[in-house]
Design an enzyme around this catalytic site. Structure first.
Site, mmCIF file in Angstrom:
data_model
loop_
_atom_site.group_PDB
_atom_site.id
_atom_site.type_symbol
_atom_site.label_atom_id
_atom_site.label_comp_id
_atom_site.label_asym_id
_atom_site.label_seq_id
_atom_site.Cartn_x
_atom_site.Cartn_y
_atom_site.Cartn_z
ATOM 1 N N CYS A 2 57.598 39.314 44.420
ATOM 2 C CA CYS A 2 58.057 39.599 43.061
ATOM 3 C C CYS A 2 56.916 39.424 42.057
ATOM 4 O O CYS A 2 55.920 38.763 42.346
ATOM 5 C CB CYS A 2 59.175 38.646 42.675
ATOM 6 S SG CYS A 2 60.448 38.503 43.923
ATOM 7 N N ARG A 27 54.455 44.959 42.823
ATOM 8 C CA ARG A 27 54.766 43.775 43.623
ATOM 9 C C ARG A 27 56.210 43.770 44.125
ATOM 10 O O ARG A 27 56.559 43.007 45.023
ATOM 11 C CB ARG A 27 54.531 42.502 42.804
ATOM 12 C CG ARG A 27 53.095 42.300 42.398
ATOM 13 C CD ARG A 27 52.943 40.985 41.693
ATOM 14 N NE ARG A 27 53.078 39.870 42.606
ATOM 15 C CZ ARG A 27 52.073 39.272 43.214
ATOM 16 N NH1 ARG A 27 50.862 39.652 42.993
ATOM 17 N NH2 ARG A 27 52.292 38.275 44.045
ATOM 18 N N TRP A 74 61.527 41.748 44.456
ATOM 19 C CA TRP A 74 61.578 42.289 45.814
ATOM 20 C C TRP A 74 62.558 41.388 46.540
ATOM 21 O O TRP A 74 62.288 40.209 46.769
ATOM 22 C CB TRP A 74 60.201 42.240 46.464
ATOM 23 C CG TRP A 74 60.143 42.931 47.785
ATOM 24 C CD1 TRP A 74 59.988 44.251 48.020
ATOM 25 C CD2 TRP A 74 60.234 42.311 49.088
ATOM 26 N NE1 TRP A 74 59.980 44.505 49.374
ATOM 27 C CE2 TRP A 74 60.134 43.336 50.049
ATOM 28 C CE3 TRP A 74 60.407 41.008 49.523
ATOM 29 C CZ2 TRP A 74 60.193 43.083 51.425
ATOM 30 C CZ3 TRP A 74 60.461 40.753 50.881
ATOM 31 C CH2 TRP A 74 60.355 41.791 51.822
ATOM 32 N N ASN A 100 59.684 33.579 42.074
ATOM 33 C CA ASN A 100 59.102 34.362 43.168
ATOM 34 C C ASN A 100 58.974 33.409 44.341
ATOM 35 O O ASN A 100 58.371 32.345 44.194
ATOM 36 C CB ASN A 100 57.723 34.881 42.717
ATOM 37 C CG ASN A 100 57.000 35.634 43.816
ATOM 38 O OD1 ASN A 100 57.603 35.983 44.825
ATOM 39 N ND2 ASN A 100 55.716 35.883 43.617
ATOM 40 N N GLY A 101 59.548 33.743 45.496
ATOM 41 C CA GLY A 101 59.470 32.852 46.662
ATOM 42 C C GLY A 101 60.848 32.653 47.266
ATOM 43 O O GLY A 101 61.768 33.434 47.000
ATOM 44 N N GLU A 480 45.779 52.720 61.749
ATOM 45 C CA GLU A 480 45.819 52.729 60.287
ATOM 46 C C GLU A 480 46.374 54.060 59.773
ATOM 47 O O GLU A 480 47.168 54.087 58.827
ATOM 48 C CB GLU A 480 44.409 52.432 59.744
ATOM 49 C CG GLU A 480 44.267 52.440 58.236
ATOM 50 C CD GLU A 480 45.135 51.447 57.494
ATOM 51 O OE1 GLU A 480 45.800 50.601 58.124
ATOM 52 O OE2 GLU A 480 45.192 51.544 56.263
ATOM 53 N N LYS A 484 49.715 54.274 57.454
ATOM 54 C CA LYS A 484 49.719 54.900 56.120
ATOM 55 C C LYS A 484 50.810 55.949 56.038
ATOM 56 O O LYS A 484 51.547 56.010 55.077
ATOM 57 C CB LYS A 484 48.384 55.584 55.818
ATOM 58 C CG LYS A 484 47.192 54.765 55.403
ATOM 59 C CD LYS A 484 47.315 53.956 54.167
ATOM 60 C CE LYS A 484 47.948 52.631 54.461
ATOM 61 N NZ LYS A 484 47.133 51.466 54.451
ATOM 62 N N GLU A 487 54.438 54.430 56.073
ATOM 63 C CA GLU A 487 54.868 53.610 54.945
ATOM 64 C C GLU A 487 55.092 54.401 53.668
ATOM 65 O O GLU A 487 55.921 54.013 52.855
ATOM 66 C CB GLU A 487 53.938 52.421 54.703
ATOM 67 C CG GLU A 487 52.588 52.743 54.142
ATOM 68 C CD GLU A 487 51.726 51.499 53.938
ATOM 69 O OE1 GLU A 487 52.237 50.469 53.526
ATOM 70 O OE2 GLU A 487 50.504 51.604 54.205
ATOM 71 N N HIS A 503 50.372 56.336 80.123
ATOM 72 C CA HIS A 503 51.196 55.224 80.607
ATOM 73 C C HIS A 503 52.561 55.207 79.929
ATOM 74 O O HIS A 503 53.247 54.197 79.971
ATOM 75 C CB HIS A 503 50.458 53.904 80.390
ATOM 76 C CG HIS A 503 49.140 53.869 81.090
ATOM 77 N ND1 HIS A 503 49.039 53.770 82.467
ATOM 78 C CD2 HIS A 503 47.875 53.972 80.620
ATOM 79 C CE1 HIS A 503 47.763 53.800 82.804
ATOM 80 N NE2 HIS A 503 47.038 53.931 81.699
ATOM 81 N N LYS A 602 53.590 44.787 47.388
ATOM 82 C CA LYS A 602 52.144 44.773 47.561
ATOM 83 C C LYS A 602 51.656 43.517 48.273
ATOM 84 O O LYS A 602 50.783 43.570 49.108
ATOM 85 C CB LYS A 602 51.463 44.907 46.197
ATOM 86 C CG LYS A 602 49.943 44.997 46.252
ATOM 87 C CD LYS A 602 49.481 46.260 46.938
ATOM 88 C CE LYS A 602 47.985 46.350 47.105
ATOM 89 N NZ LYS A 602 47.601 47.387 48.060
HETATM 90 C C1 F6R Z 1 49.592 48.621 54.289
HETATM 91 C C2 F6R Z 1 49.429 47.346 53.626
HETATM 92 C C3 F6R Z 1 49.884 46.125 54.330
HETATM 93 C C4 F6R Z 1 48.913 44.983 54.049
HETATM 94 C C5 F6R Z 1 49.466 43.670 54.637
HETATM 95 C C6 F6R Z 1 48.496 42.519 54.450
HETATM 96 O O1 F6R Z 1 49.117 49.656 53.501
HETATM 97 O O2 F6R Z 1 48.951 47.280 52.532
HETATM 98 O O3 F6R Z 1 50.035 46.344 55.683
HETATM 99 O O4 F6R Z 1 47.683 45.286 54.628
HETATM 100 O O5 F6R Z 1 50.668 43.371 53.998
HETATM 101 O O6 F6R Z 1 48.226 42.298 53.104
HETATM 102 P P1 F6R Z 1 46.998 41.420 52.662
HETATM 103 O O7 F6R Z 1 45.750 42.138 53.030
HETATM 104 O O8 F6R Z 1 47.159 41.250 51.186
HETATM 105 O O9 F6R Z 1 47.102 40.121 53.405
#
Ligand code: F6R
Length: 607
Positions: A2, A27, A74, A100-101, A480, A484, A487, A503, A602
């Site tokens: 949040c 966030r 969130w 937040n938490g 990756e 991307k 998500e 496999h 985020k």
């Molecule tokens: C994907 C993404 C997440 C973060 C993951 C770790 O695009 O952004 O998979 O990489 O939540 O976040 P950090 O790097 O902030 O620990």
């Protein structure tokens, strides 16, 4: 998770709180709300869904005030709804709180408070805390908050206002970020700096189990025993333009285009003769030479950057490297000693699983390095050894520029450890220095001709499934690329080590499935050629990321996207770029909310 903002001063608070929330919306965006003090009374306003819903409410019934706190949520406990949105209030509507938490022991406290006659209206853990503060209130809000925090378990960053003491905001943190912004005749709280960046760059970082009492003219920090704490004021160098889209349609696209600069920044000043200098890291070359094992812990995209680093470290520092997703690593009982180096990679520096697994490893005596993008974030307090990625603020929820910056940081670290251990020759070291410095211009070149990627997106954006295949360092790139795509476009996508296809996963292939292959030159080039032939023989739609001038794949590929050649160990810095663009264009074409994909946030500050 949040986002939190608070303002106390002489200006109209609502526009400041709302603009702060819009900079924090990345966030979390399930609901949003404000708690303000209007004519000496607490006034709460909140709405389910994006911030625009709250904005509409405020347009209908404007609020005039000079003190308030705001929240963008969130959801953890309780579905996104108006009732579960923050702020939450005590029984009399005199104390209001944003959080937040997670309050882990909320059920037992709730039961106690219910027996005393408190009534709860939401399903959240947060509401318990505001009732507990009400229960502890004996004429001093700061004292009531302090006492209450001693009772709760879990994590929190909170902001509290009350009509009983209208000239104050009380805030506190444990395992959730909280920063103070110091203005003239006004002060701010934020879950990160962009919340108040247009108003001040002078900040104080609040640490775990600390609380802060703000008025318009004072900021006092205390620990939970009530002892006053002095904290230095730091000046941040980000400017508020970094938090704007600068003419791009989305933050994600802007951040993709920033990569030539962010990689150059991450490299700046690091090469010192035939060694690497990392000023923010205290470990010496002698300490590094003493290491005989490395463990890397991270989540999501940062984990993928870790795999690229693992391959590089094994090859050039000749040390065994283990990788683990932090959410698993924290619950294992790993064998560690002072010859083990634990590396945590986290752009936000706040990811709960990464923080805890790193902390546990340090407690067992391991040496530690944290790679992060956020100065002053929680992880920076766990170790004196940092590598700062200098990618600047990343707002798009999908990580892009921070991934390539993390890969760059891992390569620098690999070179440093290789030099410390004498396992990389001076010639190779110098060759990598040259190659790394070419990367920004090569990315620039990729970004100048994005039409081939856009064409692929246009043709296949309706596909139900996608596969991404790579070998060696192309494997984390495939992971990756798949992450991307899923998500932000919500298309089912998987990344595989190409050699694993036969496999099991090859059974997924038919003529409806686009398969994206990472086909740059390198030691696994011939092997990838065989893999492409295999999937083509099963009628897959084959898309290849190939080096400029390479025609060996042409007859097996339906779509070709070219990138310049670079040393294979550095190739993820280039091959990732078209995959970021591909997911961006596909998501945009599917009309998805690129910067704020559903269900995500985020930084993941809860388990
Ligand atoms: C994907 C993404 C997440 C973060 C993951 C770790 O695009 O952004 O998979 O990489 O939540 O976040 P950090 O790097 O902030 O620990």
């Amino acid at each position: 998770m949040c986002g939190i903002i608070g303002y106390i001063g002489g200006k109209s608070a609502v526009p400041i709180l709302m603009s702060g929330l819009s900079r924090l919306e990345y966030r979390g965006y399930d609901s949003a709300g404000l708690a303000t003090i209007v004519d000496g009374k607490v006034h709460n306003i909140k709405a389910k869904g994006k911030l625009s819903n709250l904005r509409a409410l405020l347009e209908e019934s404007p609020v005039q005030c000079t003190t308030g706190v705001g929240h963008t949520r969130w959801a953890t406990h309780g579905a996104p709804s108006d009732l579960n949105a923050h702020p939450h209030c005590d029984c009399k509507g005199e104390i209001s709180l944003i959080h937040n938490g997670i309050i882990e022991n909320y059920l037992s406290i709730k039961k106690e408070l219910e027996t005393e006659g408190h009534t709860f209206i939401s399903e959240t853990d947060t509401e318990v805390l505001v009732h507990l503060i009400e229960h502890n209130y004996k004429g001093d809000i700061a004292e009531a908050v302090r006492k209450s925090l001693l009772r709760v378990e879990g994590s929190y960053a909170i902001g509290v206002v009350t009509s009983k003491e209208p000239g104050k905001i009380v805030a506190a943190r444990l395992d959730s970020p909280l920063v103070i912004g110091l203005g003239r005749g006004e002060n701010f709280i934020g879950s990160d700096i962009p919340a108040f960046l247009p108003y001040t760059r002078r900040v104080q970082h609040i640490q775990d189990r600390e609380m802060v009492v703000l008025t318009d003219s004072s900021v006092e920090i205390f620990d939970l025993s009530g002892k006053k704490i002095t904290r230095k004021v730091t000046e941040v160098h980000w400017d508020s333009a970094m938090a704007e889209k600068a003419g791009y349609r989305h933050f994600m696209l802007k951040e993709i285009y920033e990569q030539p600069r962010t990689i150059a920044e991450t490299l700046k000043g690091r090469f010192d003769g035939d060694d690497i200098t990392i000023e923010e890291m205290k470990l010496t070359n002698t300490d590094l030479a003493d290491v005989n094992r490395i463990v890397i812990t991270a989540c999501g995209t940062a984990y993928h950057a870790g795999i690229v680093g693992k391959y590089f470290l094994e090859e050039y520092a000749r040390i065994p490297v283990e990788m683990d997703v932090a959410s698993e690593y924290r619950y294992r009982n790993p064998v560690l000693d002072d010859k083990t180096l634990v590396i945590a990679i986290t752009q936000s520096g706040e990811t709960a699983d990464t923080l805890v697994s790193f902390r546990n490893a340090i407690a067992q005596g391991a040496k530690s390095i944290a790679i992060t993008n956020v100065v002053g974030s929680s992880i920076t307090r766990e170790t004196p050894n940092l590598i700062l990625t200098r990618a600047g603020l990343e707002i798009g929820v999908a990580a892009t520029k921070t991934f390539t910056a993390q890969v760059t940081a891992m390569i620098l670290l690999g070179l440093k450890i290789g030099r410390a251990r004498g396992t990389i020759s001076v010639e190779d070291f110098r060759m990598f220095r040259e190659e790394l410095h070419k990367v920004p211009a090569l990315i620039e070149k990729i970004l100048q001709d994005i039409e081939p990627v856009r064409t692929v997106a246009r043709k296949y954006y309706k596909s139900r499934d996608f596969l991404f295949l790579g070998r060696s360092v192309g494997y984390p790139v495939a992971l990756e690329g798949a992450l991307k795509l899923k998500e932000i476009s919500y298309i089912h996508a998987e990344g595989y080590a190409a050699g694993e296809m036969k496999h099991g996963p090859i059974a997924l292939i038919d003529d409806m499935v686009p398969v994206v292959n990472i086909l740059n030159h390198g030691p696994v080039f011939e092997k990838m050629l065989s893999n492409v032939k295999e999937v083509k023989a099963r009628h897959a739609i084959t898309i290849g990321i190939v080096n400029e001038g390479d025609e060996s794949f042409d007859e097996y590929l339906d779509e070709i996207i070219k990138v310049p050649y670079i040393h294979p160990n550095l190739s993820p810095l280039l091959t990732t770029i078209p995959l970021q663009l591909l997911s961006y264009f596909i998501a945009d074409k599917r009309d998805k909310d690129v910067d704020q994909p559903r269900n995500l946030a985020k930084s993941v500050t809860v388990e």
